[in-house]
Write a protein that holds these residues in place. Structure first.
Motif, PDB file in Angstrom:
ATOM      1  N   MET A   1       0.798  -1.228   0.000  1.00 49.38           N
ATOM      2  CA  MET A   1       0.000   0.000   0.000  1.00 49.38           C
ATOM      3  C   MET A   1       0.834   1.283   0.000  1.00 49.38           C
ATOM      4  SD  MET A   1      -3.106  -0.779  -0.561  1.00 49.38           S
ATOM      5  CE  MET A   1      -2.334  -1.951  -1.681  1.00 49.38           C
ATOM      6  N   PRO A   2       1.970   1.362   0.665  1.00 48.57           N
ATOM      7  CA  PRO A   2       2.781   2.574   0.514  1.00 48.57           C
ATOM      8  C   PRO A   2       3.201   2.823  -0.936  1.00 48.57           C
ATOM      9  CG  PRO A   2       3.476   1.370   2.460  1.00 48.57           C
ATOM     10  CD  PRO A   2       2.504   0.480   1.712  1.00 48.57           C
TER      11      PRO A   2
ATOM     12  N   LYS B   1       0.150   4.267  -2.683  1.00 52.10           N
ATOM     13  CA  LYS B   1      -0.042   5.657  -2.253  1.00 52.10           C
ATOM     14  C   LYS B   1       0.990   6.581  -2.906  1.00 52.10           C
ATOM     15  CE  LYS B   1      -1.190   8.177   1.868  1.00 52.10           C
ATOM     16  NZ  LYS B   1      -1.622   7.997   3.238  1.00 52.10           N
ATOM     17  N   GLN B   2       2.236   6.138  -2.951  1.00 54.04           N
ATOM     18  CA  GLN B   2       3.293   6.945  -3.558  1.00 54.04           C
ATOM     19  C   GLN B   2       3.052   7.122  -5.057  1.00 54.04           C
ATOM     20  OE1 GLN B   2       7.238   5.336  -3.045  1.00 54.04           O
ATOM     21  NE2 GLN B   2       8.222   7.117  -3.946  1.00 54.04           N
TER      22      GLN B   2
ATOM     23  N   ARG C   1       0.160   7.010  -6.602  1.00 56.43           N
ATOM     24  CA  ARG C   1      -0.991   7.890  -6.806  1.00 56.43           C
ATOM     25  C   ARG C   1      -0.588   9.343  -6.667  1.00 56.43           C
ATOM     26  NH1 ARG C   1      -4.735   7.110  -9.762  1.00 56.43           N
ATOM     27  NH2 ARG C   1      -3.725   8.883 -10.650  1.00 56.43           N
TER      28      ARG C   1
ATOM     29  N   CYS D   1      -7.269  -0.531  -0.629  1.00 55.69           N
ATOM     30  CA  CYS D   1      -6.706  -0.130  -1.916  1.00 55.69           C
ATOM     31  C   CYS D   1      -7.241   1.222  -2.361  1.00 55.69           C
ATOM     32  CB  CYS D   1      -7.012  -1.182  -2.976  1.00 55.69           C
ATOM     33  SG  CYS D   1      -6.216  -2.774  -2.697  1.00 55.69           S
TER      34      CYS D   1
ATOM     35  N   GLU E   1      -8.517   3.579  -0.473  1.00 48.62           N
ATOM     36  CA  GLU E   1      -8.016   4.608   0.446  1.00 48.62           C
ATOM     37  C   GLU E   1      -6.595   5.033   0.100  1.00 48.62           C
ATOM     38  OE1 GLU E   1      -8.413   2.795   4.287  1.00 48.62           O
ATOM     39  OE2 GLU E   1     -10.607   2.941   4.249  1.00 48.62           O
ATOM     40  N   ASN E   2      -5.844   4.145  -0.515  1.00 46.42           N
ATOM     41  CA  ASN E   2      -4.458   4.444  -0.869  1.00 46.42           C
ATOM     42  C   ASN E   2      -4.287   4.928  -2.305  1.00 46.42           C
ATOM     43  OD1 ASN E   2      -2.369   3.763   1.378  1.00 46.42           O
ATOM     44  ND2 ASN E   2      -4.034   2.286   1.584  1.00 46.42           N
ATOM     45  N   GLY E   3      -5.383   5.066  -3.037  1.00 47.84           N
ATOM     46  CA  GLY E   3      -5.325   5.699  -4.346  1.00 47.84           C
ATOM     47  C   GLY E   3      -5.599   4.826  -5.550  1.00 47.84           C
TER      48      GLY E   3
END
Length: 97
Positions: free
Chosen positions: A35-36, A39-40, A42, A68, A70-72
Motif C-alpha cells: 500500500m505505501p 499511495k506513492q 498515486r 486499496c 483509500e491508498n489511491g
C-alpha cells in the motif's frame, strides 16, 4: 519493482498495475505492505498524469478493496473473491469504486 522504475513512464501511461500478491496463481493473501507503493504512485501520478489509472491485482476482496481505494487505486482486480462469492452480482456492486 521499485516505484522509481516507473518514473520515466508516468506521463505516458494510461494505467499502472501494482501486484498485491506474488504473480502466478490465484487465492493468495493480500500483501498489505504494497500500500505505501500504491499511495506513492498515486501522489506522483496526480502531479504529472492524473488521468492515469492505478490498478491493484491480487488478494482483493471487500475488505482489502477499501484499503486499496483509500491508498489511491481506482481499478481493482478481484478474481478468487468474485468467483467464490455466493452472489457475484452483489459482490460486484459492493466492491464498486
Amino acid at each position: 519493482t521499485p516505484v522509481e522504475a516507473a518514473i520515466p513512464y508516468l506521463e505516458k501511461c494510461d494505467m499502472i498495475l501494482v501486484m498485491t500478491v506474488e504473480p502466478g496463481f490465484g487465492g493468495q493473501k493480500f500483501m498489505t505492505h504494497m500500500m505505501p507503493k500504491v499511495k506513492q504512485l498515486r501522489a506522483m501520478l496526480d502531479e504529472v498524469n492524473p488521468s492515469c489509472h492505478l490498478e491493484v491485482d491480487g488478494g482483493v476482496d471487500l475488505i482489502t478493496a477499501e484499503v486499496c481505494k483509500e491508498n489511491g487505486a481506482n481499478v481493482l482486480v478481484a478474481g478468487s473473491a468474485f468467483f467464490g462469492a455466493a452472489d457475484r452480482a452483489a459482490f460486484a456492486k459492493e466492491i464498486e469504486l
